[in-house]
Motif scaffolding. Sequence first.
Motif, PDB file in Angstrom:
ATOM      1  N   ALA A  37     -25.547  -5.181   5.464  1.00 34.05           N
ATOM      2  CA  ALA A  37     -24.229  -5.609   5.004  1.00 34.05           C
ATOM      3  C   ALA A  37     -23.196  -5.459   6.111  1.00 34.05           C
ATOM      4  CB  ALA A  37     -23.803  -4.783   3.791  1.00 34.05           C
ATOM      5  N   ASN A  38     -22.379  -6.471   6.267  1.00 30.73           N
ATOM      6  CA  ASN A  38     -21.280  -6.437   7.236  1.00 30.73           C
ATOM      7  C   ASN A  38     -20.088  -5.735   6.580  1.00 30.73           C
ATOM      8  OD1 ASN A  38     -19.175  -6.896   8.969  1.00 30.73           O
ATOM      9  ND2 ASN A  38     -19.595  -9.064   9.273  1.00 30.73           N
ATOM     10  N   LEU A  39     -19.770  -4.547   7.063  1.00 29.23           N
ATOM     11  CA  LEU A  39     -18.712  -3.733   6.456  1.00 29.23           C
ATOM     12  C   LEU A  39     -17.399  -3.792   7.225  1.00 29.23           C
ATOM     13  CD1 LEU A  39     -20.852  -0.573   5.587  1.00 29.23           C
ATOM     14  CD2 LEU A  39     -20.232  -2.457   4.078  1.00 29.23           C
ATOM     15  N   SER A  40     -17.293  -4.704   8.170  1.00 28.91           N
ATOM     16  CA  SER A  40     -16.111  -4.727   9.035  1.00 28.91           C
ATOM     17  C   SER A  40     -14.828  -4.969   8.242  1.00 28.91           C
ATOM     18  CB  SER A  40     -16.268  -5.794  10.117  1.00 28.91           C
ATOM     19  OG  SER A  40     -16.433  -7.093   9.557  1.00 28.91           O
ATOM     20  N   TYR A  41     -14.895  -5.828   7.215  1.00 26.92           N
ATOM     21  CA  TYR A  41     -13.692  -6.116   6.428  1.00 26.92           C
ATOM     22  C   TYR A  41     -13.284  -4.900   5.589  1.00 26.92           C
ATOM     23  CZ  TYR A  41     -15.188 -10.835   7.656  1.00 26.92           C
ATOM     24  OH  TYR A  41     -15.596 -11.942   8.336  1.00 26.92           O
ATOM     25  N   TYR A  49       0.804  -1.221   0.000  1.00 26.46           N
ATOM     26  CA  TYR A  49       0.000   0.000   0.000  1.00 26.46           C
ATOM     27  C   TYR A  49       0.839   1.275   0.000  1.00 26.46           C
ATOM     28  CZ  TYR A  49      -3.921  -3.046   1.386  1.00 26.46           C
ATOM     29  OH  TYR A  49      -4.872  -4.027   1.449  1.00 26.46           O
ATOM     30  N   LYS A  50       2.035   1.217   0.552  1.00 26.92           N
ATOM     31  CA  LYS A  50       2.772   2.453   0.817  1.00 26.92           C
ATOM     32  C   LYS A  50       3.077   3.270  -0.431  1.00 26.92           C
ATOM     33  CE  LYS A  50       7.543   0.658   0.859  1.00 26.92           C
ATOM     34  NZ  LYS A  50       8.766   0.537   1.684  1.00 26.92           N
ATOM     35  N   ASP A  51       3.305   2.613  -1.581  1.00 32.38           N
ATOM     36  CA  ASP A  51       3.638   3.388  -2.779  1.00 32.38           C
ATOM     37  C   ASP A  51       2.737   3.033  -3.963  1.00 32.38           C
ATOM     38  OD1 ASP A  51       4.603   0.870  -3.191  1.00 32.38           O
ATOM     39  OD2 ASP A  51       6.559   1.486  -3.958  1.00 32.38           O
ATOM     40  N   ALA A  52       1.542   2.524  -3.679  1.00 37.09           N
ATOM     41  CA  ALA A  52       0.602   2.200  -4.755  1.00 37.09           C
ATOM     42  C   ALA A  52      -0.030   3.470  -5.312  1.00 37.09           C
ATOM     43  CB  ALA A  52      -0.485   1.259  -4.238  1.00 37.09           C
ATOM     44  N   ASP A  53      -0.259   3.457  -6.611  1.00 34.19           N
ATOM     45  CA  ASP A  53      -0.973   4.577  -7.241  1.00 34.19           C
ATOM     46  C   ASP A  53      -2.472   4.467  -7.006  1.00 34.19           C
ATOM     47  OD1 ASP A  53       1.348   5.745  -8.582  1.00 34.19           O
ATOM     48  OD2 ASP A  53       1.313   3.927  -9.827  1.00 34.19           O
ATOM     49  N   VAL A  54      -2.948   3.232  -7.070  1.00 30.91           N
ATOM     50  CA  VAL A  54      -4.376   2.955  -6.889  1.00 30.91           C
ATOM     51  C   VAL A  54      -4.516   1.717  -6.009  1.00 30.91           C
ATOM     52  CG1 VAL A  54      -6.576   2.466  -8.031  1.00 30.91           C
ATOM     53  CG2 VAL A  54      -4.854   3.846  -9.217  1.00 30.91           C
ATOM     54  N   ILE A  55      -5.427   1.782  -5.036  1.00 32.00           N
ATOM     55  CA  ILE A  55      -5.709   0.631  -4.174  1.00 32.00           C
ATOM     56  C   ILE A  55      -7.184   0.273  -4.320  1.00 32.00           C
ATOM     57  CG2 ILE A  55      -5.695  -0.328  -1.847  1.00 32.00           C
ATOM     58  CD1 ILE A  55      -3.595   1.806  -1.113  1.00 32.00           C
ATOM     59  N   PHE A  56      -7.451  -0.928  -4.829  1.00 30.08           N
ATOM     60  CA  PHE A  56      -8.819  -1.431  -4.942  1.00 30.08           C
ATOM     61  C   PHE A  56      -9.174  -2.217  -3.682  1.00 30.08           C
ATOM     62  CE2 PHE A  56      -7.936  -0.638  -9.372  1.00 30.08           C
ATOM     63  CZ  PHE A  56      -9.177  -0.328  -9.937  1.00 30.08           C
ATOM     64  N   ILE A  57     -10.328  -1.946  -3.119  1.00 25.46           N
ATOM     65  CA  ILE A  57     -10.844  -2.731  -2.008  1.00 25.46           C
ATOM     66  C   ILE A  57     -11.870  -3.715  -2.564  1.00 25.46           C
ATOM     67  CG2 ILE A  57     -12.082  -2.698   0.186  1.00 25.46           C
ATOM     68  CD1 ILE A  57     -11.028   0.110   0.682  1.00 25.46           C
ATOM     69  N   GLY A  58     -11.527  -5.006  -2.488  1.00 29.37           N
ATOM     70  CA  GLY A  58     -12.401  -6.028  -3.041  1.00 29.37           C
ATOM     71  C   GLY A  58     -12.723  -7.125  -2.053  1.00 29.37           C
ATOM     72  N   VAL A  59     -12.844  -6.773  -0.782  1.00 29.28           N
ATOM     73  CA  VAL A  59     -13.144  -7.770   0.250  1.00 29.28           C
ATOM     74  C   VAL A  59     -14.652  -7.987   0.350  1.00 29.28           C
ATOM     75  CG1 VAL A  59     -11.056  -7.311   1.580  1.00 29.28           C
ATOM     76  CG2 VAL A  59     -13.131  -5.983   2.037  1.00 29.28           C
ATOM     77  N   GLY A  60     -15.048  -9.038   1.055  1.00 28.92           N
ATOM     78  CA  GLY A  60     -16.456  -9.391   1.153  1.00 28.92           C
ATOM     79  C   GLY A  60     -17.253  -8.473   2.056  1.00 28.92           C
ATOM     80  N   THR A  61     -18.540  -8.371   1.752  1.00 22.18           N
ATOM     81  CA  THR A  61     -19.488  -7.639   2.604  1.00 22.18           C
ATOM     82  C   THR A  61     -20.665  -8.566   2.891  1.00 22.18           C
ATOM     83  OG1 THR A  61     -20.526  -6.671   0.627  1.00 22.18           O
ATOM     84  CG2 THR A  61     -18.835  -5.361   1.740  1.00 22.18           C
ATOM     85  N   PRO A  62     -20.429  -9.620   3.671  1.00 20.65           N
ATOM     86  CA  PRO A  62     -21.466 -10.636   3.888  1.00 20.65           C
ATOM     87  C   PRO A  62     -22.687 -10.089   4.617  1.00 20.65           C
ATOM     88  CG  PRO A  62     -19.652 -10.946   5.420  1.00 20.65           C
ATOM     89  CD  PRO A  62     -19.206  -9.897   4.448  1.00 20.65           C
TER      90      PRO A  62
END
Length: 439
Positions: A92-96, A72-85
């Motif tokens: 929706a569980n947004l904890s992840y 993460y430290k030098d990424a240009d773009v970070i996609f969040i693709g974790v589950g929302t069970p």
Amino acid sequence: MKIAVAGTGYVGLVTGVCLAEHGHSVSCVDIDNDKVALMKAGISPIYEPGLEELLVENINRLNFTTDYKAVYKDADVIFIGVGTPEKQDGSANLSYVYEVADQIAQSIEKDCVVVVKSTVPIGTNDKIEDLINSRLVHDVNVYVASNPEFLAQGTAVRDTLHASRIVIGVEDTYAAHVLKEVYKDFDAPIVVTNRKSAEMIKYASNDFLALKISFINEIANLCEIIGADIEDVAHGMGYDGRIGNRFLNAGIGYGGSCFPKDTKALHWLANFHDYELKTVKAAIDVNENQKLKLIKKSRKYFDSLKGLNIAVLGLTFKPGTDDLREAPSLVNIPIMIEDGANIKAWDPIGVENFKKRFPNEITYCNTIEVTLKDADVCFIFTEWDEVKDFDLLQYSKLMRTPIVLDGRNCYDLTSVRKANLIYDSIGRETVNSLELSLV
């Protein structure tokens, strides 16, 4: 462009591999060391047609790791693709998602765009932006964007590489510019909106398709009562361009990771704001009842399932995936077990996952023929090609009593009439070529 993807489930891994296919350098982050080791070896931890092959082809542009800080430290773009069970109350569980946002805040050392790919309730992107900015360790600028996915399990790679549309929800021109660069080589129309509209597009799209499925299932149930044929009805409806012919296949309800969860989440969100989405609520109710359609049909032939030999063809919620989430088999088989039935089940891909839930209660078979041997009744829950291509004459040869309850309308009725069996499907006439009374 240096891209990081948080999560290597259906959304995260498919996104990462497809971005690598378009030339990006992609690092995929997961907390599971075993999964990371598999992916590094070119093995996909999930079953999805074409995914593993694409992973191997692009292995030089893919990095798999558990070290989120380094990525993460030098990424240009970070996609969040974790589950929302789904939570107990349907929300929706947004904890992840929030956990990843917190990790991003701790780790990034340069300006970056954080892209929420996970399906999240409307307004979540605003909360993620506030959370990251409140916990930043370094003096950097963070731009949060919504970029919902529209992939279907079984066709996820194709749906990503050849998307019907790419939706970008932003509150600034910089994030829009960066994401347009990320997707510049994708052959798909790009729709740019604000973040809340992008979040709603995802929910509204999935819920509309769920509505369509529940609607055609309601019509199918009525067709059975009045003597109409749902396949003729759907065929006639499909010619209307305003309706279209997709998602008009009657059956025993929708399942999977999206439609059940997303309908309940949007319904919950509306209730939270003191508003009721009556059509979405109806779709949920219809779908829950539809899953039991075959069990109810079986009562026409048997007072109880106790002691009967039952053949089950198909365990996954649809063909082309090993996913069992919200699969009708998970609702029906426990009822059969409780009734005291002897169950044999076949599925080309889903058996190992099903064994995790029912390791000893049922017998798992490697072929359809072995599954059907000496069965009193057959339940079809998944329309695998192997089932649709199966010789209808084999049912009467192999089964003790050839009664086939088909929840996916796998067979043409003209062909069924030439076979020696009782065939009871969804929204169509029951074929009884055995000439047995239906009691």
